[in-house]
Write an enzyme that holds these catalytic residues in place. Structure first.
Site, PDB file in Angstrom:
ATOM      1  NE  ARG A 151      -4.118  -1.885   2.046  1.00  0.00           N
ATOM      2  CZ  ARG A 151      -3.961  -3.016   2.737  1.00  0.00           C
ATOM      3  NH1 ARG A 151      -2.956  -3.297   3.594  1.00  0.00           N
ATOM      4  NH2 ARG A 151      -4.815  -4.007   2.375  1.00  0.00           N
ATOM      5  CE  LYS A 189       0.517  14.231 -14.571  1.00  0.00           C
ATOM      6  NZ  LYS A 189       0.216  14.593 -16.009  1.00  0.00           N
ATOM      7  CD  GLU A 192       9.087  16.733 -22.337  1.00  0.00           C
ATOM      8  OE1 GLU A 192       8.573  17.791 -21.940  1.00  0.00           O
ATOM      9  OE2 GLU A 192       8.568  15.733 -22.450  1.00  0.00           O
ATOM     10  CE  LYS A 222       6.916  17.556 -13.930  1.00  0.00           C
ATOM     11  NZ  LYS A 222       6.922  16.333 -14.821  1.00  0.00           N
ATOM     12  CD  GLU A 230      -2.190  17.682 -16.490  1.00  0.00           C
ATOM     13  OE1 GLU A 230      -1.272  16.858 -16.105  1.00  0.00           O
ATOM     14  OE2 GLU A 230      -2.602  17.873 -17.428  1.00  0.00           O
ATOM     15  NE  ARG A 277       2.025  17.408 -13.085  1.00  0.00           N
ATOM     16  CZ  ARG A 277       2.599  16.566 -12.163  1.00  0.00           C
ATOM     17  NH1 ARG A 277       2.114  16.578 -11.053  1.00  0.00           N
ATOM     18  NH2 ARG A 277       3.539  15.498 -12.684  1.00  0.00           N
ATOM     19  CG  ASN A 313       0.075  18.368 -20.689  1.00  0.00           C
ATOM     20  OD1 ASN A 313       1.107  17.358 -20.265  1.00  0.00           O
ATOM     21  ND2 ASN A 313      -1.363  18.147 -19.882  1.00  0.00           N
ATOM     22  CG  HIS A 373       3.332  17.022 -24.169  1.00  0.00           C
ATOM     23  ND1 HIS A 373       4.273  17.997 -23.938  1.00  0.00           N
ATOM     24  CD2 HIS A 373       3.996  15.968 -23.488  1.00  0.00           C
ATOM     25  CE1 HIS A 373       5.277  17.781 -23.509  1.00  0.00           C
ATOM     26  NE2 HIS A 373       5.145  16.365 -23.174  1.00  0.00           N
ATOM     27  CG  HIS A 410       0.184  12.647 -26.245  1.00  0.00           C
ATOM     28  ND1 HIS A 410      -0.500  13.478 -24.883  1.00  0.00           N
ATOM     29  CD2 HIS A 410       1.409  12.484 -25.804  1.00  0.00           C
ATOM     30  CE1 HIS A 410       0.578  13.450 -24.029  1.00  0.00           C
ATOM     31  NE2 HIS A 410       1.551  12.957 -24.487  1.00  0.00           N
ATOM     32  CG  HIS A 424       7.535  12.020 -25.159  1.00  0.00           C
ATOM     33  ND1 HIS A 424       6.257  12.142 -25.180  1.00  0.00           N
ATOM     34  CD2 HIS A 424       8.100  12.897 -24.189  1.00  0.00           C
ATOM     35  CE1 HIS A 424       5.675  13.211 -24.329  1.00  0.00           C
ATOM     36  NE2 HIS A 424       6.728  13.763 -23.642  1.00  0.00           N
TER      37      HIS A 424
END
Ligand SMILES: NC(=O)c1ccc[n+]([C@@H]2O[C@H](COP(=O)([O-])OP(=O)(O)OC[C@H]3O[C@@H](n4cnc5c(N)ncnc54)[C@H](O)[C@@H]3O)[C@@H](O)[C@H]2O)c1
Ligand SMILES: [Zn+2]
Length: 370
Positions: free
Chosen positions: A123, A145, A187, A228, A238, A242, A246, A249, A253, A267
């Site tokens: 957990r 994340k 990035e 960041k 987000e 946040r 992106n 992005h 994507h 990426h």
């Protein structure tokens, strides 16, 4: 050169990102204060293990910390259920307990997978990120994340789980292949574009020497992490700001899906192309002067990066097809799309109502030059 420390201010879950040379060699002393007993389990990939695991474990041993390691295959395909369950079961076999710490030594693939494993093991156990790619140092190791891919798509299963410490040794980036380094740079440049025009201007001069000049590299990583950290502290999960991270992005994507997440497009390469398209779109909407997209493209070109759709090898879907990939599941192809746009370099914002037609036109124009 000294080590920089950037704090991610998240109250009880706050932590430091330490950035500098020699952090792997000092890893034992850096991590020891977190440990309740002198024992660590390390998740890494086979490539990183061959280059950096022995010095890392030696540094731990020097501080009296015993460690064991599991090296998973290198590459994005590892970030799925199979290697994830293998990692979790290995951690249990290693008898990692509730108060122990797991280490992620590697790029974003290992960081995301190990972080998620730590999030669910008993957990939730603490974990330390030791990012070894530029992308992982400036982006994926910070912000909590974590997760894996499934047959349905990328990053669809995961958890927010903040690390207890991030050690970004800028020396390890010297073994990174040039293409991966440049992809990570996609990035870095994003941070300048989204919120710091001075940083972008500095990068225009300094970026060509980042791979060879440790001081410049450290500054670039530090500034990226500061930005960041600041955004994550404002909006951890987000709900709002946040989303600025992106930038580029949504386009990226769609292009990644269109190229099947293959090495036709990494990426960070997609992020750079996506940023150029986002600035193009902003300019078409009359939000920013033509100078902004032109200056961005000139910089990416000077870095030897992919800039336009024509830089992606092989076939791409038409504009309609790309738009559909972008809007997937959202049923907004003919309606309005949410995009990160910019009023200029360093001035991005979240736009909720970008006309799909306009995006289609930008894509048509971009495809026409192929
Ligand atoms: N969690 C987040 O917020 C976040 C943000 C951005 C990206 N990501 C994820 O990160 C992943 C991409 O990360 P990545 O680009 O680091 O990929 P990666 O982890 O696959 O690393 C790229 C390649 O470089 C090799 N490598 C790593 N460090 C090296 C070194 N020092 N020397 C030589 N080779 C080295 C790896 O073995 C791999 O082959 C994606 O899965 C993406 O979804 C997550
Ligand atoms: Zn990204």
């Amino acid at each position: 050169m000294t080590v920089d420390a950037v704090r991610v201010e998240l109250g009880a879950r706050a932590y430091e990102v330490r950035i500098g040379p020699g952090l792997i060699a000092r890893a034992g002393a850096e991590i020891a204060p977190l440990l309740r007993r002198p024992k660590l389990a390390i998740l890494t990939d086979e490539t990183v293990a061959g280059l950096h695991l022995a010095p890392f474990q030696a540094a731990l041993a020097e501080a009296g910390i015993a460690s064991s390691a599991l090296a998973l295959p290198a590459g994005e395909a590892t970030k799925g259920w199979e290697q994830f369950s293998r990692a979790v079961e290995w951690l249990l076999e290693e008898k990692v307990e509730r108060r122990d710490v797991v280490v992620a030594l590697g790029g974003g693939v290992i960081g995301d997978l190990a972080g998620f494993a730590a999030a669910v093991l008993r957990r939730g156990v603490r974990f330390v990120q030791v990012p070894t790619t530029l992308l992982a140092q400036v982006d994926s190791s910070v912000g909590g994340k974590t997760g894996i891919n499934t047959a349905q798509g990328k990053n669809l299963v995961g958890a927010f789980h903040q690390p207890s410490l991030v050690l970004a040794d800028i020396g390890v980036l010297e073994t990174l292949p040039a293409r991966d380094f440049l992809a990570g740079y996609g990035e870095v440049v994003k941070y300048g574009l989204l919120g710091d025009a001075d940083f972008f201007e500095w990068l225009e001069g300094a970026a060509p020497r980042l791979a060879s000049d440790p001081e410049a590299r450290q500054r670039a990583v530090r500034r990226s992490v500061e930005m960041k950290a600041e955004i994550v502290a404002r909006d951890e999960t987000e709900e709002g700001d946040r989303a600025l991270l992106n930038l580029g992005h949504t386009f990226c994507h769609a292009l990644e899906k269109a190229t099947g997440y293959s090495d036709r497009l990494l990426h960070g390469e997609g992020v750079a192309i996506g940023c150029a398209l986002a600035f193009e779109l902003s300019q078409h909407m009359g939000l920013c002067p033509q100078e902004a997209p032109s200056r961005l493209r000139a910089h990416l070109r000077a870095m030897g990066m992919k800039v336009d759709l024509r830089d992606i090898p092989g076939d791409l879907p038409d504009a309609e097809g790309l738009l559909r990939l972008m809007a997937q599941d959202k049923k907004v192809v003919d309606g309005k799309l949410r995009f990160i746009l910019a009023r200029g370099i360093g001035a991005a914002f979240v736009a909720e109502d970008v006309p799909g037609d306009l995006v289609r036109r930008i894509l048509q124009e971009a495809l026409a030059t192929r």
